[in-house]
Motif scaffolding. Structure first.
Motif, mmCIF file in Angstrom:
data_model
loop_
_atom_site.group_PDB
_atom_site.id
_atom_site.type_symbol
_atom_site.label_atom_id
_atom_site.label_comp_id
_atom_site.label_asym_id
_atom_site.label_seq_id
_atom_site.Cartn_x
_atom_site.Cartn_y
_atom_site.Cartn_z
ATOM 1 N N UNK A 70 -8.278 -4.332 -3.335
ATOM 2 C CA UNK A 70 -7.325 -5.555 -3.037
ATOM 3 C C UNK A 70 -5.784 -5.505 -3.495
ATOM 4 N N UNK A 71 -5.949 -5.287 -5.110
ATOM 5 C CA UNK A 71 -4.931 -4.987 -6.169
ATOM 6 C C UNK A 71 -4.150 -3.648 -5.474
ATOM 7 N N UNK A 72 -4.153 -2.328 -4.890
ATOM 8 C CA UNK A 72 -3.949 -1.385 -4.577
ATOM 9 C C UNK A 72 -3.214 -1.581 -4.152
ATOM 10 N N UNK A 73 -3.503 -2.641 -2.548
ATOM 11 C CA UNK A 73 -2.716 -2.951 -0.987
ATOM 12 C C UNK A 73 -1.918 -3.437 -1.749
ATOM 13 N N UNK A 74 -2.144 -4.783 -2.770
ATOM 14 C CA UNK A 74 -0.888 -5.963 -2.394
ATOM 15 C C UNK A 74 -0.717 -5.433 -3.510
ATOM 16 N N UNK A 75 0.055 -4.239 -4.868
ATOM 17 C CA UNK A 75 0.323 -4.826 -6.137
ATOM 18 C C UNK A 75 1.909 -5.943 -6.814
ATOM 19 N N UNK A 76 1.297 -6.930 -7.553
ATOM 20 C CA UNK A 76 2.283 -7.836 -8.286
ATOM 21 C C UNK A 76 3.880 -6.778 -8.898
ATOM 22 N N UNK A 77 3.925 -7.235 -8.422
ATOM 23 C CA UNK A 77 5.911 -6.619 -8.911
ATOM 24 C C UNK A 77 6.467 -5.914 -7.916
ATOM 25 N N UNK A 78 5.429 -5.275 -7.056
ATOM 26 C CA UNK A 78 5.777 -4.146 -6.459
ATOM 27 C C UNK A 78 7.630 -4.684 -5.429
ATOM 28 N N UNK A 79 8.004 -3.344 -5.565
ATOM 29 C CA UNK A 79 9.982 -3.865 -4.864
ATOM 30 C C UNK A 79 10.604 -2.776 -6.109
#
Ligand code: FES
Length: 128
Positions: free
Chosen positions: A10-19
Motif C-alpha cells: 500500500x505504501x509502495x503504491x502511495x508513498x509519502x512525499x512523492x513528487x
C-alpha cells in the motif's frame, strides 16, 4: 519478514512525499549501481540552512527502495541536518518492520545515501 506485506505494498503504491518541488535548496540524483534504478530527491531547508522543512522524492525502483525512502522522508521532515545524517539502514528497517538481506542493502540505502550525500555536498558549498 515478508517485504510484500499489505501495508508495505500500500505504501509502495502511495508513498509519502512523492513528487517534486519548484524551489529546492538541494537536489540529488542517484542510482543503484546494482540494478540501475534511479532516485531524485529534493530538500528545502530553513533560512539558517540547519533544519529540513520539506523533502520530496521520485524513485524508479523496487518496493524496498520506495517504501524505505517514503519512511525516510517522513522521519527527516522537521529534523536538523545533523539529526538526518545520523539515520541508518537499521533505523529504516525498524521503521518498516522488515529485515532485509544483503541483496537488498543498496535498495534500502538508495534514498538514504542520496539524502546524506546531498546534505554533505550542501554543507561543503555545492547545492547539487
Ligand atoms: Fe533496484 Fe531495488 S531492485 S532499487
Amino acid at each position: 519478514m515478508d517485504i510484500y506485506r499489505n501495508d508495505l505494498v500500500k505504501l509502495f503504491k502511495n508513498p509519502h512525499n512523492f513528487g517534486t518541488m519548484k524551489q529546492a535548496d538541494i537536489t540529488i540524483d542517484d542510482v543503484n549501481v546494482n540494478c540501475g534504478d534511479q532516485i531524485k530527491m529534493q530538500v528545502k531547508l530553513d533560512k539558517a540552512g540547519k533544519k529540513i522543512t520539506d523533502i520530496k522524492f521520485v524513485c524508479f525502483g523496487c518496493l524496498v527502495c520506495v517504501t524505505a525512502t517514503s519512511v525516510l522522508t517522513d522521519m527527516v521532515k522537521g529534523k536538523t541536518v545533523e539529526e538526518a545524517k545520523k539515520i541508518t539502514m537499521a533505523d529504516l528497517q525498524k521503521a518498516l518492520n522488515i529485515k532485509i538481506g544483503p541483496g537488498k542493502f543498496n535498495c534500502i540505502n538508495l534514498g538514504l545515501n542520496a539524502l546524506v550525500g546531498g546534505l554533505k555536498k550542501y554543507e561543503n558549498g555545492s547545492k547539487k
